[in-house]
Design an enzyme around this catalytic site. Structure first.
Site, PDB file in Angstrom:
ATOM      1  N   THR A  14     -29.655 -67.020  49.661  1.00 18.30           N
ATOM      2  CA  THR A  14     -29.228 -67.797  50.826  1.00 18.30           C
ATOM      3  C   THR A  14     -29.704 -67.138  52.118  1.00 18.30           C
ATOM      4  O   THR A  14     -29.842 -65.922  52.198  1.00 18.30           O
ATOM      5  CB  THR A  14     -27.694 -67.944  50.874  1.00 18.30           C
ATOM      6  OG1 THR A  14     -27.087 -66.658  51.083  1.00 18.30           O
ATOM      7  CG2 THR A  14     -27.181 -68.550  49.573  1.00 18.30           C
ATOM      8  N   GLY A  15     -29.974 -67.965  53.119  1.00 20.43           N
ATOM      9  CA  GLY A  15     -30.363 -67.461  54.429  1.00 20.43           C
ATOM     10  C   GLY A  15     -31.618 -66.623  54.395  1.00 20.43           C
ATOM     11  O   GLY A  15     -31.602 -65.452  54.773  1.00 20.43           O
ATOM     12  N   GLY A  21     -33.608 -61.476  53.723  1.00 22.56           N
ATOM     13  CA  GLY A  21     -33.635 -62.610  52.804  1.00 22.56           C
ATOM     14  C   GLY A  21     -35.041 -62.970  52.370  1.00 22.56           C
ATOM     15  O   GLY A  21     -35.315 -63.155  51.178  1.00 22.56           O
ATOM     16  N   TYR A 153     -17.920 -60.034  62.666  1.00 18.98           N
ATOM     17  CA  TYR A 153     -18.982 -59.801  61.688  1.00 18.98           C
ATOM     18  C   TYR A 153     -18.532 -58.762  60.664  1.00 18.98           C
ATOM     19  O   TYR A 153     -18.654 -58.967  59.451  1.00 18.98           O
ATOM     20  CB  TYR A 153     -20.236 -59.334  62.418  1.00 18.98           C
ATOM     21  CG  TYR A 153     -21.413 -59.015  61.528  1.00 18.98           C
ATOM     22  CD1 TYR A 153     -22.063 -60.004  60.808  1.00 18.98           C
ATOM     23  CD2 TYR A 153     -21.907 -57.705  61.435  1.00 18.98           C
ATOM     24  CE1 TYR A 153     -23.162 -59.715  60.006  1.00 18.98           C
ATOM     25  CE2 TYR A 153     -22.997 -57.403  60.654  1.00 18.98           C
ATOM     26  CZ  TYR A 153     -23.623 -58.407  59.933  1.00 18.98           C
ATOM     27  OH  TYR A 153     -24.706 -58.112  59.144  1.00 18.98           O
TER      28      TYR A 153
END
Length: 258
Positions: A14-15, A21, A153
């Protein structure tokens, strides 16, 4: 001889249009895996998908449950059930805690944490049925040593580590290994942006900020996305068959000296 071959394996990342990634997608393909990945923009999807015939890309908003589920269904239809999942997608806005409302927290939680929950929930039944699976959470060393500037985060990435450890204990006997990778200072667009913001606020150049940041890393430099991807892909291979429930820092030794 160490076995790093992933021929015949199917992976979801993902991403993955940039940074860690994208490096992970390329390296998985280099080791023989078929890979499905997602990104927000079509240009990024097209560029990475062109790297290999074994890579398929999709546009998706992983902060949205419906978009996430559509991506997972399309990837499964095109690729087959996944043996490997790398939960990489995430954002790290720099915000003041006192000026963040509930919507800010919820938005980042949906993207960083709930996307991982939804993707892992999707792949687990097949992994358990075949008694073989690898799930890797891309967290951050900031989850261990949180900063007030990146408080949301760090909180979401800490949740990923806890989730990975719990799943590792629950499903290890089913052949599903779940680990976390904790990158430190890595030369990605995210850290470039952070260095640029700090440079603007201090009157220094971005190069000066990055050089100063590097002084706190025992190896004396930023890491590369490829160096993180090396650790991620290793965990996906049979060579890592006895590694489960771990949170592995890839940070040039920084977390060992805090």
């Amino acid at each position: 001889m160490i076995n790093l071959d992933l021929t015949g394996r199917k992976a979801i990342v993902t991403g993955a249009s940039l940074g860690i990634g994208a490096a992970t997608v390329r390296l998985l393909a280099d080791h023989g895996a078929s890979v499905a990945f997602c990104a927000r923009g079509q240009d990024g999807v097209d560029e990475l998908a062109s790297y290999s015939d074994t890579i398929r890309g999709y546009v998706a908003d992983m902060s949205d449950a419906e978009s996430t589920n559509q991506f997972l269904q399309r990837a499964t239809n095109d690729l087959g059930d996944a043996d490997i999942l790398v939960n990489n997608v995430g954002a790290s806005p720099s915000r003041n805690f006192l000026y963040m409302d509930d919507a800010d927290w919820e938005q980042l939680f949906q993207l960083n944490m709930m996307s991982a929950v939804r993707c892992t929930r999707h792949v687990l039944p097949h992994m358990r049925a075949q008694h073989r699976g690898r799930v890797v959470m891309i967290s951050t060393v900031g989850a261990l040593y949180p900063s007030a500037a990146l408080i949301d985060y760090a909180a979401t990435k800490s949740a990923m580590i806890s989730t990975a450890k719990a799943l590792a204990g629950k499903y290890g006997r089913d052949g599903v290994l779940v680990n976390s990778i904790l990158p430190g200072l890595i030369h990605t667009a995210m850290w470039d942006r952070a260095a640029g913001e700090l440079a603007e606020s201090t009157g220094k150049s971005q190069e000066e900020v990055m050089a100063n940041n590097s002084k706190g890393v025992p190896v004396g430099r930023y890491g590369t996305p490829e160096e993180v991807a090396n650790a991620v892909v290793f965990l996906c291979t049979d060579a890592a068959a006895y590694i489960n429930g771990q949170a592995i820092s890839v940070d040039g030794g920084s977390s060992g000296h805090i």
